[in-house]
Design a protein around this motif. Sequence first.
Motif, PDB file in Angstrom:
ATOM      1  N   TRP A 198      29.556  42.002  18.182  1.00 17.26           N
ATOM      2  CA  TRP A 198      30.372  41.059  18.957  1.00 17.26           C
ATOM      3  C   TRP A 198      30.728  41.609  20.336  1.00 17.26           C
ATOM      4  O   TRP A 198      30.643  40.893  21.344  1.00 17.26           O
ATOM      5  CB  TRP A 198      31.660  40.739  18.191  1.00 17.26           C
ATOM      6  CG  TRP A 198      31.485  39.870  16.985  1.00 17.26           C
ATOM      7  CD1 TRP A 198      31.671  40.219  15.677  1.00 17.26           C
ATOM      8  CD2 TRP A 198      31.086  38.486  16.965  1.00 17.26           C
ATOM      9  NE1 TRP A 198      31.409  39.155  14.850  1.00 17.26           N
ATOM     10  CE2 TRP A 198      31.051  38.075  15.618  1.00 17.26           C
ATOM     11  CE3 TRP A 198      30.753  37.558  17.950  1.00 17.26           C
ATOM     12  CZ2 TRP A 198      30.702  36.787  15.230  1.00 17.26           C
ATOM     13  CZ3 TRP A 198      30.400  36.278  17.566  1.00 17.26           C
ATOM     14  CH2 TRP A 198      30.380  35.893  16.229  1.00 17.26           C
ATOM     15  N   ARG A 289      25.634  35.446  14.164  1.00 17.05           N
ATOM     16  CA  ARG A 289      26.749  35.325  15.112  1.00 17.05           C
ATOM     17  C   ARG A 289      26.575  34.035  15.915  1.00 17.05           C
ATOM     18  O   ARG A 289      25.587  33.864  16.632  1.00 17.05           O
ATOM     19  CB  ARG A 289      26.799  36.532  16.037  1.00 17.05           C
ATOM     20  CG  ARG A 289      26.762  37.863  15.285  1.00 17.05           C
ATOM     21  CD  ARG A 289      27.322  38.990  16.116  1.00 17.05           C
ATOM     22  NE  ARG A 289      26.886  40.277  15.614  1.00 17.05           N
ATOM     23  CZ  ARG A 289      27.345  40.867  14.518  1.00 17.05           C
ATOM     24  NH1 ARG A 289      28.281  40.263  13.807  1.00 17.05           N
ATOM     25  NH2 ARG A 289      26.887  42.047  14.141  1.00 17.05           N
ATOM     26  N   SER A 290      27.535  33.149  15.779  1.00 20.94           N
ATOM     27  CA  SER A 290      27.452  31.861  16.462  1.00 20.94           C
ATOM     28  C   SER A 290      28.232  31.894  17.771  1.00 20.94           C
ATOM     29  O   SER A 290      29.193  32.660  17.932  1.00 20.94           O
ATOM     30  CB  SER A 290      28.004  30.740  15.578  1.00 20.94           C
ATOM     31  OG  SER A 290      29.402  30.873  15.439  1.00 20.94           O
ATOM     32  N   HIS A 291      27.806  31.041  18.700  1.00 22.95           N
ATOM     33  CA  HIS A 291      28.500  30.935  19.984  1.00 22.95           C
ATOM     34  C   HIS A 291      29.920  30.430  19.774  1.00 22.95           C
ATOM     35  O   HIS A 291      30.856  30.849  20.471  1.00 22.95           O
ATOM     36  CB  HIS A 291      27.722  29.990  20.908  1.00 22.95           C
ATOM     37  CG  HIS A 291      27.836  30.356  22.350  1.00 22.95           C
ATOM     38  ND1 HIS A 291      26.856  30.075  23.272  1.00 22.95           N
ATOM     39  CD2 HIS A 291      28.813  30.988  23.046  1.00 22.95           C
ATOM     40  CE1 HIS A 291      27.236  30.510  24.465  1.00 22.95           C
ATOM     41  NE2 HIS A 291      28.421  31.059  24.352  1.00 22.95           N
ATOM     42  N   GLU A 292      30.078  29.537  18.817  1.00 24.52           N
ATOM     43  CA  GLU A 292      31.404  28.984  18.526  1.00 24.52           C
ATOM     44  C   GLU A 292      32.372  30.086  18.098  1.00 24.52           C
ATOM     45  O   GLU A 292      33.506  30.149  18.575  1.00 24.52           O
ATOM     46  CB  GLU A 292      31.290  27.932  17.421  1.00 24.52           C
ATOM     47  CG  GLU A 292      32.628  27.305  17.038  1.00 24.52           C
ATOM     48  CD  GLU A 292      32.493  26.343  15.874  1.00 24.52           C
ATOM     49  OE1 GLU A 292      33.473  25.633  15.585  1.00 24.52           O
ATOM     50  OE2 GLU A 292      31.418  26.301  15.243  1.00 24.52           O
ATOM     51  N   GLU A 293      31.912  30.952  17.187  1.00 28.69           N
ATOM     52  CA  GLU A 293      32.787  32.040  16.747  1.00 28.69           C
ATOM     53  C   GLU A 293      33.044  33.025  17.871  1.00 28.69           C
ATOM     54  O   GLU A 293      34.144  33.564  18.009  1.00 28.69           O
ATOM     55  CB  GLU A 293      32.176  32.766  15.543  1.00 28.69           C
ATOM     56  CG  GLU A 293      33.102  33.818  14.961  1.00 28.69           C
ATOM     57  CD  GLU A 293      32.579  34.478  13.707  1.00 28.69           C
ATOM     58  OE1 GLU A 293      33.158  35.512  13.291  1.00 28.69           O
ATOM     59  OE2 GLU A 293      31.581  33.975  13.138  1.00 28.69           O
ATOM     60  N   ASN A 295      33.316  32.328  21.014  1.00 29.21           N
ATOM     61  CA  ASN A 295      34.338  31.739  21.881  1.00 29.21           C
ATOM     62  C   ASN A 295      35.733  31.893  21.299  1.00 29.21           C
ATOM     63  O   ASN A 295      36.727  31.997  22.046  1.00 29.21           O
ATOM     64  CB  ASN A 295      34.026  30.256  22.116  1.00 29.21           C
ATOM     65  CG  ASN A 295      32.802  30.053  22.989  1.00 29.21           C
ATOM     66  OD1 ASN A 295      32.425  30.939  23.747  1.00 29.21           O
ATOM     67  ND2 ASN A 295      32.168  28.897  22.872  1.00 29.21           N
ATOM     68  N   ILE A 296      35.818  31.912  19.976  1.00 27.03           N
ATOM     69  CA  ILE A 296      37.119  32.123  19.327  1.00 27.03           C
ATOM     70  C   ILE A 296      37.553  33.574  19.490  1.00 27.03           C
ATOM     71  O   ILE A 296      38.723  33.865  19.763  1.00 27.03           O
ATOM     72  CB  ILE A 296      37.035  31.755  17.832  1.00 27.03           C
ATOM     73  CG1 ILE A 296      36.774  30.258  17.678  1.00 27.03           C
ATOM     74  CG2 ILE A 296      38.318  32.159  17.098  1.00 27.03           C
ATOM     75  CD1 ILE A 296      36.443  29.837  16.263  1.00 27.03           C
ATOM     76  N   ARG A 297      36.606  34.471  19.361  1.00 26.54           N
ATOM     77  CA  ARG A 297      36.926  35.902  19.420  1.00 26.54           C
ATOM     78  C   ARG A 297      37.141  36.410  20.848  1.00 26.54           C
ATOM     79  O   ARG A 297      37.870  37.376  21.057  1.00 26.54           O
ATOM     80  CB  ARG A 297      35.805  36.718  18.759  1.00 26.54           C
ATOM     81  CG  ARG A 297      35.678  36.488  17.262  1.00 26.54           C
ATOM     82  CD  ARG A 297      34.595  37.348  16.646  1.00 26.54           C
ATOM     83  NE  ARG A 297      34.570  37.215  15.199  1.00 26.54           N
ATOM     84  CZ  ARG A 297      35.383  37.840  14.368  1.00 26.54           C
ATOM     85  NH1 ARG A 297      36.298  38.659  14.860  1.00 26.54           N
ATOM     86  NH2 ARG A 297      35.297  37.667  13.069  1.00 26.54           N
ATOM     87  N   LEU A 311      39.008  35.561  10.632  1.00 27.38           N
ATOM     88  CA  LEU A 311      38.728  34.533  11.635  1.00 27.38           C
ATOM     89  C   LEU A 311      39.767  33.420  11.608  1.00 27.38           C
ATOM     90  O   LEU A 311      40.133  32.881  12.662  1.00 27.38           O
ATOM     91  CB  LEU A 311      37.328  33.949  11.406  1.00 27.38           C
ATOM     92  CG  LEU A 311      36.828  32.974  12.470  1.00 27.38           C
ATOM     93  CD1 LEU A 311      36.747  33.659  13.829  1.00 27.38           C
ATOM     94  CD2 LEU A 311      35.464  32.413  12.082  1.00 27.38           C
ATOM     95  N   GLU A 312      40.260  33.069  10.432  1.00 27.30           N
ATOM     96  CA  GLU A 312      41.270  32.014  10.340  1.00 27.30           C
ATOM     97  C   GLU A 312      42.541  32.407  11.072  1.00 27.30           C
ATOM     98  O   GLU A 312      43.186  31.574  11.718  1.00 27.30           O
ATOM     99  CB  GLU A 312      41.575  31.705   8.868  1.00 27.30           C
ATOM    100  CG  GLU A 312      40.419  31.092   8.108  1.00 27.30           C
ATOM    101  CD  GLU A 312      39.915  29.820   8.783  1.00 27.30           C
ATOM    102  OE1 GLU A 312      40.764  28.993   9.195  1.00 27.30           O
ATOM    103  OE2 GLU A 312      38.694  29.660   8.896  1.00 27.30           O
ATOM    104  N   LYS A 315      41.923  31.872  14.723  1.00 26.27           N
ATOM    105  CA  LYS A 315      41.986  30.447  15.059  1.00 26.27           C
ATOM    106  C   LYS A 315      43.421  29.990  15.228  1.00 26.27           C
ATOM    107  O   LYS A 315      43.756  29.235  16.162  1.00 26.27           O
ATOM    108  CB  LYS A 315      41.307  29.630  13.966  1.00 26.27           C
ATOM    109  CG  LYS A 315      39.789  29.672  13.974  1.00 26.27           C
ATOM    110  CD  LYS A 315      39.220  28.768  12.880  1.00 26.27           C
ATOM    111  CE  LYS A 315      37.716  28.751  12.900  1.00 26.27           C
ATOM    112  NZ  LYS A 315      37.180  27.871  11.825  1.00 26.27           N
TER     113      LYS A 315
END
Length: 321
Positions: A198, A289-293, A295-297, A311-312, A315
């Motif tokens: 990451w 590894r997703s782009h969405e995750e 962006n959260i990180r 991760l929750e 969020k």
Amino acid sequence: MQKITYYLLYSVWYLLSLLPLWVHYRISDLLYLIVYRLLHYRIKIVRKNLVNSFPEKGEAELRRIERGFYHWLCDYFVETVKSMTISEKQIRKRMVFHGTELVDQCVREGQSCALYLGHYCNWEWITSIPIWMTERAACGQIYHPLENPLFDRLLLRQRQRFGSQSIPMAETLRRMMKYRSENRLSVIGFISDQTPFWNNIHHWLTFLHQDTPVLTGTERLVTKMDQAAFYIDVRRVRRGYYVAEYKLITREPKKMKEFEITDIYFRMLEESINRAPEYWLWTHNRWKRSHEEFNIRFDPATGRVNLDPDLEKLKRERGIG
């Protein structure tokens, strides 16, 4: 005890490697039945990767690629074992390099070279590059040390048989600087299609129809050291025979835009995979590894990536979902 275990493993590996390749391929055929038909080794990941990478292909074609991949993977296993004792004469016949004069020219003119390649065809036999070089340069490959020190030691022994040095990933820059301080030119291979951690994600691109985070450290090193960048395009001619062609990306990395070298490499690798998909390492969970995750990180205020496994929780802190 570790020394005894190492020599025991080495002896078994060495004796197996003495078998002729036709015997190795009979073993590979048996392995195929066990790994694919019986154990279904990582088959869910393979099928997910193939479906997402080739949305235009039908079920029958995807299954054909799948079977071809497992046949090749088992061949890769036995060819790696054979690497321990394969002769220089035999490896010259089975891994042929084209375009070596381009690399020799760079070295002759005082420029080191970085060789981009992927987990495609037999990357272990690529370590025979030194026997094709006519100009003097330090040859090597960057590698990630295995967690098991015994197997790591065994692989290092066979990977360095033809004069190519294995450089741990963490020591890459240090080794390059050492070569420079000693006025030594180098020709170093980088397998650059792994999934970055990451905190090492700096660039995304579309690769095999998917939004993909990619490693950019090789490009930064190439630019910093002003090296020529090549892609090694490997083809499997037939079972046990490969042709590797050097394709120049650039000799002037400082004139390239940021991430341009990386983009070109992945475009070339994609062309190789599309030509014969069964020879890429589909068991690797490349798109975990997703782009969405990401962006959260990623915290734009600090420019850092939060590595918290919860991760929750992240969020909730970001007010997402």
